[in-house]
Design a protein around this motif. Structure first.
Motif, short mmCIF file in Angstrom:
data_model
loop_
_atom_site.label_atom_id
_atom_site.label_comp_id
_atom_site.label_asym_id
_atom_site.label_seq_id
_atom_site.Cartn_x
_atom_site.Cartn_y
_atom_site.Cartn_z
N MET A 94 -52.27 98.05 19.03
CA MET A 94 -51.01 98.17 18.29
C MET A 94 -51.14 97.57 16.88
O MET A 94 -50.57 98.09 15.93
CB MET A 94 -49.88 97.50 19.07
N LEU A 137 -50.60 99.47 13.38
CA LEU A 137 -49.76 98.94 12.30
C LEU A 137 -50.54 98.98 10.97
O LEU A 137 -49.98 99.33 9.92
CB LEU A 137 -49.36 97.50 12.64
N VAL A 166 -36.87 91.15 18.73
CA VAL A 166 -36.86 92.25 17.75
C VAL A 166 -35.82 91.96 16.66
O VAL A 166 -36.10 92.13 15.47
CB VAL A 166 -36.57 93.60 18.44
N VAL A 226 -37.98 94.35 1.18
CA VAL A 226 -38.22 95.46 0.24
C VAL A 226 -36.95 95.67 -0.57
O VAL A 226 -35.86 95.26 -0.16
CB VAL A 226 -38.62 96.78 0.96
N LEU A 267 -31.52 100.17 16.26
CA LEU A 267 -32.36 99.16 15.61
C LEU A 267 -32.87 99.66 14.26
O LEU A 267 -32.94 98.90 13.29
CB LEU A 267 -33.56 98.80 16.51
N SER A 318 -32.21 97.99 10.76
CA SER A 318 -33.37 97.67 9.93
C SER A 318 -33.20 98.21 8.51
O SER A 318 -33.54 97.54 7.54
CB SER A 318 -34.61 98.28 10.61
N GLY A 335 -37.82 97.53 5.30
CA GLY A 335 -38.95 98.36 4.92
C GLY A 335 -39.71 98.97 6.09
O GLY A 335 -40.77 99.56 5.91
N LEU A 336 -39.16 98.83 7.32
CA LEU A 336 -39.85 99.40 8.49
C LEU A 336 -39.38 100.84 8.71
O LEU A 336 -38.17 101.11 8.67
CB LEU A 336 -39.54 98.59 9.75
N ASP A 337 -40.32 101.75 8.97
CA ASP A 337 -39.94 103.11 9.38
C ASP A 337 -39.96 103.15 10.92
O ASP A 337 -40.30 102.15 11.56
CB ASP A 337 -40.86 104.16 8.76
N GLU A 345 -41.93 104.56 13.04
CA GLU A 345 -43.25 104.35 13.64
C GLU A 345 -43.60 102.85 13.67
O GLU A 345 -43.99 102.32 14.72
CB GLU A 345 -44.29 105.11 12.82
N SER A 346 -43.44 102.19 12.53
CA SER A 346 -43.77 100.75 12.47
C SER A 346 -42.82 99.95 13.36
O SER A 346 -43.25 99.01 14.02
CB SER A 346 -43.66 100.21 11.05
N LEU A 347 -41.54 100.34 13.35
CA LEU A 347 -40.57 99.62 14.17
C LEU A 347 -40.92 99.73 15.66
O LEU A 347 -40.87 98.74 16.39
CB LEU A 347 -39.15 100.16 13.91
N ILE A 395 -43.85 100.17 16.97
CA ILE A 395 -45.03 99.33 17.24
C ILE A 395 -44.59 97.86 17.31
O ILE A 395 -45.01 97.13 18.22
CB ILE A 395 -46.10 99.52 16.14
N CYS A 396 -43.72 97.45 16.39
CA CYS A 396 -43.26 96.06 16.38
C CYS A 396 -42.48 95.72 17.65
O CYS A 396 -42.64 94.63 18.21
CB CYS A 396 -42.37 95.81 15.16
N VAL A 397 -41.65 96.65 18.11
CA VAL A 397 -40.89 96.42 19.35
C VAL A 397 -41.85 96.21 20.51
O VAL A 397 -41.71 95.29 21.32
CB VAL A 397 -39.94 97.61 19.63
N ARG A 398 -42.90 97.06 20.55
CA ARG A 398 -43.87 96.93 21.64
C ARG A 398 -44.65 95.62 21.54
O ARG A 398 -44.96 94.98 22.54
CB ARG A 398 -44.79 98.14 21.67
N LEU A 399 -44.98 95.21 20.32
CA LEU A 399 -45.68 93.92 20.14
C LEU A 399 -44.79 92.77 20.59
O LEU A 399 -45.26 91.83 21.23
CB LEU A 399 -46.11 93.75 18.69
N ILE A 458 -46.76 91.51 8.88
CA ILE A 458 -46.27 92.69 8.14
C ILE A 458 -46.25 92.43 6.63
O ILE A 458 -46.70 93.27 5.85
CB ILE A 458 -44.88 93.10 8.67
#
Lengths: 135, 73
Positions: free
Chosen positions: A14, A18, A117, A128, B19, B23, B29-31, B33-35, B37-41, B55
């Motif tokens: 993962m 990223l 989260v 940003v 979410l 965001s 700045g998370l799209d 796809e990145s979000l 991955i972050c949720v899974r992490l 990040i």
């Protein structure tokens, strides 16, 4: 983003995905020989990612600063504080929507680590520039 | 009758949409796809503060790489 490997389930996979997301917009077609390649860019990003992730570890011997009141505040409340700031700065509509969305999350979210989260989103808030308004 | 697995999938998808909108409102700045991955992490136990450092560091590094690749082309 085509470069992302959405199916990787391990932490390393993962983190790699990223990193791929970060370089997915770059064009590698016209790079000169000896220039930074996609593979070397991936390696650089992974090294930086692991550096940042592991920076907080191995510091058990060092004295840690006492956590302040904000650090103990639940992430849900921190978002409400951001919403309050939005209202104060005249962004009532955004504040309203933020609180509405937060309310939706309370009714059974389907995620096991929702607080983590939300904390991540709080940590990244304002990292940003806001999107430009079209006239 | 709805399959429990697909009902759970729908709940997760709806939560992800919520979410993502939060965001965006917070300018993280998370799209999507990145979000995801972050949720899974986060679900794998990664500390959210450490993940936010990762990040931000990745953004700094990829900005430098973008400049470098533009100069090389």
């Amino acid at each position: 983003m085509s470069g992302c490997q959405g199916n990787s389930c391990s932490i390393t996979g993962m983190l790699g995905a990223l990193c791929d997301c970060c370089i997915s917009g770059l064009s590698w077609k016209r790079c000169a020989p000896g220039a930074v390649s996609r593979e070397s860019a991936r390696r650089i990003l992974r090294k930086r990612a692991y550096g940042a992730l592991l920076a907080g570890l191995f510091q058990d011997g060092l004295s840690k600063p006492a956590p302040n009141a904000l650090a103990k505040t639940p992430s849900h409340n921190k978002i409400l504080m951001i919403s309050f700031d939005l209202r104060v700065s005249g962004h009532d509509e955004e504040a309203e929507r933020l609180e509405e969305l937060l309310g939706q999350l309370r009714d059974g979210a389907g995620l096991s680590e929702l607080d983590s989260v939300l904390e991540l989103l709080v940590q990244l808030a304002g990292s940003v520039a806001p999107p430009l308004l079209s006239f | 009758m709805a399959n429990p697995a697909s009902a759970n999938m729908n709940a997760v998808r709806e939560t992800m949409d919520v979410l993502l909108e939060i965001s965006r409102l917070l300018n993280t700045g998370l799209d999507m796809e990145s979000l995801s991955i972050c949720v899974r992490l986060c679900e794998q136990g990664i500390n959210p503060e450490a993940l936010s450092s990762v990040i931000k560091e990745l953004r700094r590094a990829s900005d430098s790489l973008k400049v470098l690749t533009l100069m090389q082309q």
